[in-house]
Motif scaffolding. Structure first.
Motif, PDB file in Angstrom:
ATOM      1  N   HIS A 176       0.831  -1.208   0.000  1.00 30.48           N
ATOM      2  CA  HIS A 176       0.000   0.000   0.000  1.00 30.48           C
ATOM      3  C   HIS A 176       0.861   1.252   0.000  1.00 30.48           C
ATOM      4  CE1 HIS A 176      -2.544   3.102   2.164  1.00 30.48           C
ATOM      5  NE2 HIS A 176      -3.204   2.873   1.050  1.00 30.48           N
ATOM      6  N   ARG A 177       1.923   1.242   0.791  1.00 30.41           N
ATOM      7  CA  ARG A 177       2.803   2.415   0.850  1.00 30.41           C
ATOM      8  C   ARG A 177       3.487   2.643  -0.496  1.00 30.41           C
ATOM      9  NH1 ARG A 177       7.189   3.394   5.616  1.00 30.41           N
ATOM     10  NH2 ARG A 177       5.251   3.177   6.809  1.00 30.41           N
ATOM     11  N   ALA A 178       3.967   1.552  -1.115  1.00 30.93           N
ATOM     12  CA  ALA A 178       4.656   1.682  -2.401  1.00 30.93           C
ATOM     13  C   ALA A 178       3.705   2.193  -3.487  1.00 30.93           C
ATOM     14  CB  ALA A 178       5.245   0.335  -2.808  1.00 30.93           C
ATOM     15  N   LEU A 179       2.482   1.695  -3.503  1.00 31.33           N
ATOM     16  CA  LEU A 179       1.504   2.154  -4.498  1.00 31.33           C
ATOM     17  C   LEU A 179       1.113   3.607  -4.246  1.00 31.33           C
ATOM     18  CD1 LEU A 179      -0.797  -1.004  -4.654  1.00 31.33           C
ATOM     19  CD2 LEU A 179       0.865  -0.256  -6.380  1.00 31.33           C
ATOM     20  N   THR A 180       1.045   4.000  -2.986  1.00 28.39           N
ATOM     21  CA  THR A 180       0.737   5.393  -2.656  1.00 28.39           C
ATOM     22  C   THR A 180       1.872   6.307  -3.100  1.00 28.39           C
ATOM     23  OG1 THR A 180      -0.609   4.696  -0.771  1.00 28.39           O
ATOM     24  CG2 THR A 180       0.171   6.980  -0.779  1.00 28.39           C
ATOM     25  N   ASP A 181       3.113   5.888  -2.850  1.00 30.04           N
ATOM     26  CA  ASP A 181       4.268   6.684  -3.283  1.00 30.04           C
ATOM     27  C   ASP A 181       4.297   6.831  -4.803  1.00 30.04           C
ATOM     28  OD1 ASP A 181       5.012   6.945  -0.655  1.00 30.04           O
ATOM     29  OD2 ASP A 181       6.569   5.396  -0.726  1.00 30.04           O
ATOM     30  N   ALA A 182       3.836   5.797  -5.512  1.00 26.25           N
ATOM     31  CA  ALA A 182       3.804   5.836  -6.977  1.00 26.25           C
ATOM     32  C   ALA A 182       2.541   6.510  -7.507  1.00 26.25           C
ATOM     33  CB  ALA A 182       3.909   4.420  -7.535  1.00 26.25           C
ATOM     34  N   ASN A 183       1.659   6.933  -6.614  1.00 28.77           N
ATOM     35  CA  ASN A 183       0.380   7.557  -6.983  1.00 28.77           C
ATOM     36  C   ASN A 183      -0.447   6.647  -7.886  1.00 28.77           C
ATOM     37  OD1 ASN A 183      -1.473   9.675  -6.763  1.00 28.77           O
ATOM     38  ND2 ASN A 183      -0.808  10.594  -8.689  1.00 28.77           N
ATOM     39  N   SER A 184      -0.392   5.346  -7.615  1.00 28.96           N
ATOM     40  CA  SER A 184      -1.157   4.391  -8.407  1.00 28.96           C
ATOM     41  C   SER A 184      -2.564   4.253  -7.850  1.00 28.96           C
ATOM     42  CB  SER A 184      -0.473   3.017  -8.378  1.00 28.96           C
ATOM     43  OG  SER A 184      -1.324   2.035  -8.928  1.00 28.96           O
ATOM     44  N   PRO A 185      -3.582   4.262  -8.702  1.00 29.57           N
ATOM     45  CA  PRO A 185      -4.954   4.041  -8.217  1.00 29.57           C
ATOM     46  C   PRO A 185      -5.156   2.687  -7.559  1.00 29.57           C
ATOM     47  CG  PRO A 185      -4.980   5.047 -10.396  1.00 29.57           C
ATOM     48  CD  PRO A 185      -3.559   4.635 -10.126  1.00 29.57           C
ATOM     49  N   TYR A 186      -4.241   1.743  -7.781  1.00 29.64           N
ATOM     50  CA  TYR A 186      -4.352   0.460  -7.092  1.00 29.64           C
ATOM     51  C   TYR A 186      -4.179   0.610  -5.582  1.00 29.64           C
ATOM     52  CZ  TYR A 186      -4.609  -2.337 -11.332  1.00 29.64           C
ATOM     53  OH  TYR A 186      -5.033  -2.910 -12.519  1.00 29.64           O
ATOM     54  N   ARG A 187      -3.682   1.762  -5.145  1.00 33.19           N
ATOM     55  CA  ARG A 187      -3.573   1.989  -3.703  1.00 33.19           C
ATOM     56  C   ARG A 187      -4.944   1.938  -3.040  1.00 33.19           C
ATOM     57  NH1 ARG A 187      -3.548   7.005  -6.137  1.00 33.19           N
ATOM     58  NH2 ARG A 187      -4.776   8.661  -5.153  1.00 33.19           N
ATOM     59  N   HIS A 188      -5.992   2.293  -3.780  1.00 37.53           N
ATOM     60  CA  HIS A 188      -7.339   2.283  -3.209  1.00 37.53           C
ATOM     61  C   HIS A 188      -7.794   0.859  -2.880  1.00 37.53           C
ATOM     62  CE1 HIS A 188      -7.689   6.496  -4.075  1.00 37.53           C
ATOM     63  NE2 HIS A 188      -7.587   6.316  -5.383  1.00 37.53           N
ATOM     64  N   VAL A 189      -7.385  -0.118  -3.702  1.00 35.70           N
ATOM     65  CA  VAL A 189      -7.774  -1.500  -3.436  1.00 35.70           C
ATOM     66  C   VAL A 189      -7.071  -2.009  -2.182  1.00 35.70           C
ATOM     67  CG1 VAL A 189      -7.967  -3.820  -4.401  1.00 35.70           C
ATOM     68  CG2 VAL A 189      -8.036  -1.837  -5.926  1.00 35.70           C
ATOM     69  N   LEU A 190      -5.794  -1.687  -2.036  1.00 29.30           N
ATOM     70  CA  LEU A 190      -5.079  -2.087  -0.822  1.00 29.30           C
ATOM     71  C   LEU A 190      -5.645  -1.383   0.398  1.00 29.30           C
ATOM     72  CD1 LEU A 190      -2.648  -4.096  -0.566  1.00 29.30           C
ATOM     73  CD2 LEU A 190      -3.170  -3.384  -2.900  1.00 29.30           C
ATOM     74  N   ALA A 191      -6.015  -0.126   0.235  1.00 25.35           N
ATOM     75  CA  ALA A 191      -6.609   0.604   1.361  1.00 25.35           C
ATOM     76  C   ALA A 191      -7.927  -0.037   1.783  1.00 25.35           C
ATOM     77  CB  ALA A 191      -6.834   2.063   0.976  1.00 25.35           C
ATOM     78  N   ALA A 192      -8.728  -0.462   0.806  1.00 31.67           N
ATOM     79  CA  ALA A 192      -9.988  -1.146   1.126  1.00 31.67           C
ATOM     80  C   ALA A 192      -9.714  -2.429   1.892  1.00 31.67           C
ATOM     81  CB  ALA A 192     -10.754  -1.436  -0.159  1.00 31.67           C
ATOM     82  N   LEU A 193      -8.734  -3.197   1.449  1.00 28.06           N
ATOM     83  CA  LEU A 193      -8.403  -4.451   2.122  1.00 28.06           C
ATOM     84  C   LEU A 193      -7.937  -4.212   3.556  1.00 28.06           C
ATOM     85  CD1 LEU A 193      -7.789  -7.447   2.311  1.00 28.06           C
ATOM     86  CD2 LEU A 193      -5.667  -7.024   1.037  1.00 28.06           C
ATOM     87  N   LEU A 194      -7.103  -3.211   3.749  1.00 27.25           N
ATOM     88  CA  LEU A 194      -6.555  -2.951   5.082  1.00 27.25           C
ATOM     89  C   LEU A 194      -7.636  -2.544   6.077  1.00 27.25           C
ATOM     90  CD1 LEU A 194      -3.218  -1.165   4.126  1.00 27.25           C
ATOM     91  CD2 LEU A 194      -3.485  -3.455   5.111  1.00 27.25           C
ATOM     92  N   THR A 195      -8.733  -1.957   5.600  1.00 26.09           N
ATOM     93  CA  THR A 195      -9.808  -1.600   6.533  1.00 26.09           C
ATOM     94  C   THR A 195     -10.493  -2.840   7.094  1.00 26.09           C
ATOM     95  OG1 THR A 195     -11.550  -1.494   4.834  1.00 26.09           O
ATOM     96  CG2 THR A 195     -10.270   0.528   5.242  1.00 26.09           C
ATOM     97  N   LEU A 196     -10.329  -3.994   6.440  1.00 26.50           N
ATOM     98  CA  LEU A 196     -10.957  -5.229   6.897  1.00 26.50           C
ATOM     99  C   LEU A 196     -10.102  -5.990   7.903  1.00 26.50           C
ATOM    100  CD1 LEU A 196     -12.305  -6.540   3.459  1.00 26.50           C
ATOM    101  CD2 LEU A 196     -13.494  -5.125   5.145  1.00 26.50           C
TER     102      LEU A 196
END
Length: 265
Positions: A176-196
């Motif tokens: 999630h951190r790496a995707l956020t640093d890369a400004n990838s929209p896939y960060r949203h999927v990891l963020a959704a997973l982490l809320t669970l």
């Protein structure tokens, strides 16, 4: 919460604390909604081939129909981006994020064990968990590939099914951190997973920081004893490095034929 009296035996105190931390049992409706979230995360993290790209309207509709939640909000942000992209652009972005960058690879045991013998055993253990639950992974994909792990979690339920996700929470944080640093929209999927998942502990945060600084463990042993899986030996995630060419075969010169020389008579 006030501290427990010191007169209570240690074992009892431990069990009480565990009961306080234990998640309340889900209702059938909640379990079904959670499984749908996990399955959507699995689909959205798969390679966007022609079949998945053509299913974008259905995926978007399924996300829009989710009950309001932080996870649903993150997935909606991702499907908004997903629907607006050309298929070729989706494929290029996926390869760049997940195939060419080690810190956002989707192979979870890599973050916990790196390229060591322990990783091979972790893959075996994970595959045995699937088989014990009566589930067999598709040929050609490693059992620690995040979409595979998510599909198993959706099928097997919050207890044992989600155990691999909880075990690899630190790796998920790093992705999630790496995707956020890369400004990838896939960060949203990891963020959704982490809320669970349960919130990260201080130890989790420290371990992720160490992974960012030093990377996973390394050992020049490949994945033995796991060996091959699917169509061939698994290469650790990262930029492909072709093997060194084999040295040219040296053909020794033929030995001279012995010639019988007869002396002059």
């Amino acid at each position: 919460m006030s501290p427990l009296p010191a007169t209570i035996p240690a074992l009892v105190r431990t069990r009480v604390r565990a009961a306080v931390r234990r998640r309340a049992r889900l209702t059938p409706e909640e379990a079904e909604a959670r499984a749908l979230l996990l399955r959507l995360c699995s689909l959205l993290l798969q390679y966007p081939d022609a079949e998945l790209a053509s299913a974008r309207p259905e995926l978007t509709a399924a996300v829009e129909a989710l009950p309001p939640s932080p996870a649903a909000g993150h997935l909606a942000a991702h499907t908004t981006w997903l629907s607006a992209q050309e298929p070729e652009a989706l494929e290029r972005h996926y390869v760049e994020m997940f195939d060419l960058r080690r810190k956002s690879s989707l192979y979870l045991t890599y973050y916990l064990h790196g390229d060591t013998r322990r990783r091979g055993m972790a893959l075996l253990t994970l595959n045995q968990r699937y088989r014990a639950a009566g589930w067999d992974t598709a040929a050609g994909e490693l059992p620690d590939h995040l979409p595979v792990v998510l599909e198993f979690a959706a099928l097997a339920g919050p207890g044992g099914g989600e155990a691999p996700l909880r075990q690899h929470r630190r790796g998920l944080e790093l992705i999630h951190r790496a995707l956020t640093d890369a400004n990838s929209p896939y960060r949203h999927v990891l963020a959704a997973l982490l809320t669970l998942l349960p919130p990260p502990t201080d130890a989790d945060r420290a371990a992720v920081a160490l992974l960012v600084a030093e990377g996973p463990p390394n050992e020049e042993v490949g994945l033995d004893p796991y060996g091959t899986y699917g169509q061939g030996e698994f290469a650790p995630p990262g930029t492909f490095v072709p093997p060194m060419p084999a040295p040219a075969t040296q053909v020794p010169p033929a030995a001279p034929t012995a010639t019988r020389t007869e002396g002059t008579r």
